[in-house]
Motif scaffolding. Structure first.
Motif, mmCIF file in Angstrom:
data_model
loop_
_atom_site.group_PDB
_atom_site.id
_atom_site.type_symbol
_atom_site.label_atom_id
_atom_site.label_comp_id
_atom_site.label_asym_id
_atom_site.label_seq_id
_atom_site.Cartn_x
_atom_site.Cartn_y
_atom_site.Cartn_z
ATOM 1 N N GLN A 79 -36.692 19.333 -10.469
ATOM 2 C CA GLN A 79 -37.257 18.087 -10.993
ATOM 3 C C GLN A 79 -38.776 18.160 -10.853
ATOM 4 O O GLN A 79 -39.306 18.943 -10.069
ATOM 5 N N HIS A 80 -39.465 17.344 -11.605
ATOM 6 C CA HIS A 80 -40.929 17.356 -11.515
ATOM 7 C C HIS A 80 -41.401 16.641 -10.249
ATOM 8 O O HIS A 80 -40.683 15.814 -9.676
ATOM 9 N N LEU A 81 -42.620 16.969 -9.847
ATOM 10 C CA LEU A 81 -43.165 16.450 -8.585
ATOM 11 C C LEU A 81 -43.085 14.929 -8.491
ATOM 12 O O LEU A 81 -42.870 14.380 -7.399
ATOM 13 N N GLY A 82 -43.252 14.260 -9.625
ATOM 14 C CA GLY A 82 -43.308 12.797 -9.623
ATOM 15 C C GLY A 82 -42.117 12.095 -9.000
ATOM 16 O O GLY A 82 -42.246 10.956 -8.565
ATOM 17 N N VAL A 83 -40.965 12.739 -8.956
ATOM 18 C CA VAL A 83 -39.789 12.095 -8.381
ATOM 19 C C VAL A 83 -39.719 12.244 -6.864
ATOM 20 O O VAL A 83 -38.858 11.635 -6.219
ATOM 21 N N SER A 84 -40.615 13.029 -6.301
ATOM 22 C CA SER A 84 -40.542 13.291 -4.861
ATOM 23 C C SER A 84 -40.888 12.045 -4.050
ATOM 24 O O SER A 84 -41.910 11.396 -4.270
#
Lengths: 120, 120
Positions: A104-109
């Motif tokens: 997943q992209h960093l933004g969901v972290s």
């Protein structure tokens, strides 16, 4: 993940060299904290090198049999939804013996909340 | 920071609505973890609303006397170096009675290392 695993930090890329250097330093620092992964490299979707495809090829040349690509993007815009997956799919097709995994992209972290609080 | 402090999460903005919604949700979630700050809002440099200037004005209207602007960008490209500071400087000039503070951009946060490791 084992020692034949590579990690690609796939960022957007900038016309500003210092910006790209910042991503490269980030990948270097990340490498020191990931003992199970023996190859960590930055890559850029546009405006800078290496490209994501070249970074994947470099990882394969370095002996990686499994490659994890992290989209280093904060939100799922067109680049995250279409561009990066298309590049990874193409590389996977060209290298069927290698396992290439897109996270997943960093933004969901969840860690981003703490990362912002750190700046205040 | 006290209860008259506002926080603006200043992101790039995308043509993809879901991407901008993602930033809005991030700002909402952040609000729940920052009890000292009574106003948290997203803002966009381009392609989406509210603009950074409008978000700052909204914070002032909501009673904020101090406003912190966090550049929600991973690397210090042109937007971080020039565009966002120019907007903040203009807003500061127009509102001399308000203290507007621009933090470093997200990319320098040490927490990003953990945020990436979380995705693996």
């Amino acid at each position: 993940m084992h020692q034949h695993t590579g990690l690609i930090v796939a960022a957007h890329g900038s016309r500003r060299a210092e910006s790209n250097e910042e991503i490269k330093r980030f990948a270097q620092n990340l490498a020191t904290t990931l003992e199970q992964i023996h190859f960590v490299a930055p890559a850029f979707l546009e405006l800078a090198t290496p490209s994501i495809a070249d970074a994947i090829q470099n990882a394969i040349t370095a002996g990686c049999r499994e490659i994890i690509v992290v989209p280093y993007f904060l939100a799922a815009g067109r680049h995250v939804i279409k561009d990066v997956p298309a590049i990874v799919a193409q590389c996977q097709q060209e290298n069927p013996e290698i396992k290439i995994r897109l996270t997943q992209h960093l933004g969901v972290s969840q860690g981003l909340q703490a990362a912002v609080r750190e700046l205040l």
